[in-house]
Scaffold this motif. Structure first.
Motif, short mmCIF file in Angstrom:
data_model
loop_
_atom_site.label_atom_id
_atom_site.label_comp_id
_atom_site.label_asym_id
_atom_site.label_seq_id
_atom_site.Cartn_x
_atom_site.Cartn_y
_atom_site.Cartn_z
N UNK A 12 -22.66 -19.12 -18.40
CA UNK A 12 -23.05 -20.52 -18.32
C UNK A 12 -24.30 -20.74 -17.48
N UNK A 13 -24.65 -19.78 -16.64
CA UNK A 13 -25.88 -19.88 -15.84
C UNK A 13 -27.12 -19.63 -16.67
N UNK A 14 -26.97 -18.98 -17.81
CA UNK A 14 -28.11 -18.55 -18.61
C UNK A 14 -28.28 -19.31 -19.91
N UNK A 15 -27.33 -20.19 -20.22
CA UNK A 15 -27.38 -20.93 -21.47
C UNK A 15 -27.43 -22.42 -21.15
N UNK A 16 -28.25 -23.23 -21.83
CA UNK A 16 -29.11 -22.82 -22.94
C UNK A 16 -30.25 -21.93 -22.46
N UNK A 17 -30.85 -21.24 -23.40
CA UNK A 17 -31.89 -20.27 -23.09
C UNK A 17 -33.26 -20.95 -23.03
N UNK A 18 -34.19 -20.28 -22.40
CA UNK A 18 -35.57 -20.76 -22.31
C UNK A 18 -36.46 -19.99 -23.26
N UNK A 19 -37.24 -20.73 -24.01
CA UNK A 19 -38.34 -20.16 -24.80
C UNK A 19 -39.61 -20.75 -24.21
N UNK A 20 -40.54 -19.87 -23.88
CA UNK A 20 -41.82 -20.32 -23.32
C UNK A 20 -42.91 -20.07 -24.35
N UNK A 21 -43.69 -21.11 -24.63
CA UNK A 21 -44.84 -21.00 -25.52
C UNK A 21 -46.06 -21.34 -24.67
N UNK A 22 -46.99 -20.40 -24.57
CA UNK A 22 -48.17 -20.67 -23.74
C UNK A 22 -49.42 -20.06 -24.35
N UNK A 23 -50.53 -20.76 -24.08
CA UNK A 23 -51.85 -20.39 -24.57
C UNK A 23 -52.55 -19.51 -23.53
N UNK A 24 -53.09 -18.38 -24.00
CA UNK A 24 -53.86 -17.49 -23.13
C UNK A 24 -55.11 -17.08 -23.89
N UNK A 25 -56.06 -16.46 -23.22
CA UNK A 25 -57.29 -16.04 -23.91
C UNK A 25 -57.04 -15.12 -25.12
N UNK A 26 -55.97 -14.33 -25.08
CA UNK A 26 -55.70 -13.40 -26.19
C UNK A 26 -54.81 -13.99 -27.28
N UNK A 27 -54.43 -15.26 -27.18
CA UNK A 27 -53.61 -15.89 -28.20
C UNK A 27 -52.47 -16.70 -27.61
#
Length: 163
Positions: A108-123
């Motif tokens: 229960x400490x880990x759900x819901x899960x995290x998805x990270x979407x981030x912009x960097x110089x390589x994509x």
């Protein structure tokens, strides 16, 4: 007590635009009205009613959005620039969490899960910390099997959003 947990991080990089990637992720997950979701799950009188309320909010992938945090906006306030763009999505499925937590309550400490979407110089990067890596130390095969299935769902979703 303090325990060390070895965590595995799944990361993809794509040349697709940030907006395309975020749209791809959002298309693949359910977007329930969270006020209504909270009300209907709280008022459920049986597990069958609870399950029905949860299933209404799920996508075909079996996942829903709980919260979206625009972390890039915080960084941009300091820099005065339009970048970096960083979005943290809390996604999951309460029924999957239940299956893990009944064997390993710490799930229960880990759900819901995290998805990270981030912009960097390589994509654009899509990152996810694997649930199975969090639960491996508990040694419960039943919880681990559920966690591995969740990891597969999330990683498939991310691959499709990046493709």
């Amino acid at each position: 007590m303090i325990r060390k947990i070895e965590m595995e991080r799944f990361t993809l990089t794509t040349s697709k635009s940030f907006d395309e990637v975020v749209a791809g992720v959002n298309t693949a997950i359910g977007h329930p009205d969270m006020a209504e979701f909270g009300r209907s799950t709280h008022e459920a009188r049986s597990f069958a009613e609870l399950k029905s309320a949860v299933e209404k909010g799920l996508s075909k992938a079996g996942l829903m959005l709980f919260m979206q945090l625009d972390q890039g906006a915080v960084v941009q306030k300091e820099t005065g620039q339009d970048t970096p763009r960083i979005i943290r999505l809390l996604i999951g499925n309460p029924l999957i969490m239940k299956e893990m937590a009944k064997h390993v309550p710490d799930a229960g400490s880990y759900a819901p899960v995290t998805v990270l979407v981030d912009e960097r110089p390589d994509g654009v990067h899509l990152s996810y910390d694997r649930m199975a890596s969090f639960l491996a130390m508990y040694g419960n095969r039943d919880a681990l099997r559920v966690a591995e299935d969740l990891d597969n769902k999330v990683e498939t979703l991310l691959r499709e959003a990046a493709a």
